[in-house]
Design a protein around this motif. Structure first.
Motif: not given
Length: 324
Positions: A181, A185, A203
């Motif tokens: 994650e 990001r 995402l």
């Protein structure tokens, strides 16, 4: 040149899932190729269009653009060897010319010439292919092309630092040990103008792809060796230098650059415009390095208009499109 601002109607509509694909063998190299599926409302026959992703990308980078164009253009997107769902090459060759060969082999599997579309490193691959195999390429579209530019830009120099013996790979490995994650990001913050606008579905898909990558023991080598090959092209001299090859491309070429690209300096757009013989330049006002993911509706509008009438491009750049 035209500077393009997104409009309220410039969306790709409802999000489509990643296009299905299959493993094929091209020149002895097994790769994964995603293809769109034409349903109700598709024009027949559709024109074959092949998409090539950039470094550390995959065929899924083209999902929304292919979705916006699939009614008229038959899309095929390749996972280059060692990326996405393609296994590593058996000969361990991640060199730039090896990437060019595998895309060339893909083009020869179906009707050609094709509309060839590339992003970043994929655009550099497409440039060499169009110069050396002009019979295969009807039109060329380069989105944020990673053509040689030795001026200092922070992000590319950081990436190149990963090639420094011992230290570079160790730093890269430390970054890769961070949670998927966090890595996703940071990547989106670097490649997008407005990461907050990324749909949640995309995402989640990016995080899932990053986790899958963690399960491939060859993933680290694929990135580092492919990066090494690209850096080598930046330093190449002679008749196969990419800018010299760009000047020999005969087919109509659409150039898409972005004002907020942190990898490719927007001033390179002017050089590209005057180097490619039959070019049209679009400068996106609010996009980063992957505008086909960030503004698929905008890119689809420009690409559709170009592909419908590529013959309107003269041998020299249209004076009405001069850079401003």
């Amino acid at each position: 040149m035209s500077a393009v601002e997104p409009r309220p109607t410039d969306t790709a509509g409802s999000l489509v899932p990643p296009w299905p694909g299959e493993h094929v063998t091209l020149g002895g190299r097994p790769v994964f190729v995603r293809s769109d599926r034409c349903g109700i409302g598709c024009a027949v026959p559709r024109q074959r269009t092949v998409y090539v992703h950039g470094l550390a990308g995959s065929a899924m980078d083209w999902t929304d653009l292919m979705g916006a164009l699939h009614g008229e253009f038959a899309g095929e997107a390749i996972d280059l060897p060692g990326f996405g769902e393609s296994p590593p090459p058996a000969d361990d060759d991640y060199g730039f010319d090896a990437q060019v060969r595998v895309v060339t082999d893909l083009l020869r599997t179906g009707p050609w010439p094709v509309h060839l579309v590339g992003n970043s490193m994929g655009a550099a691959v497409a440039t060499r292919l169009a110069a050396e195999s002009p019979e295969l390429v009807r039109t060329l579209t380069l989105i944020a092309p990673a053509l040689p530019d030795l001026r200092p830009m922070r992000v590319p120099y950081q990436m190149t630092g990963a090639l420094v013996p011992v230290i570079g790979p160790a730093v890269y490995d430390r970054i890769q040990r961070r949670p998927p994650e966090a890595r996703v990001r940071d990547t989106l913050a670097t490649t997008h103008y407005d990461p907050a606008a990324i749909p949640r579905q995309r995402l989640l898909e990016a995080v899932a792809a990053e986790r899958a990558r963690d399960g491939h023991p060859y993933a680290r080598r694929a990135v580092l060796e492919t990066l090494r090959g690209l850096v080598g092209e930046y330093l190449r001299r002679g008749p196969r230098a990419l800018w010299r090859q760009a000047a020999r491309v005969e087919c109509p070429t659409l150039l898409v650059y972005s004002r907020h690209d942190r990898f490719v300096h927007r001033h390179m757009a002017t050089r590209a415009f005057w180097t490619f013989r039959r070019s049209r330049l679009v400068l996106l006002a609010k996009a980063g390095h992957v505008p086909m993911m960030e503004l698929p509706g905008v890119v689809a509008r420009e690409l559709r208009a170009f592909l419908r009438r590529p013959e309107r491009m003269g041998r020299l750049p249209d004076p009405a499109c001069q850079p401003v």
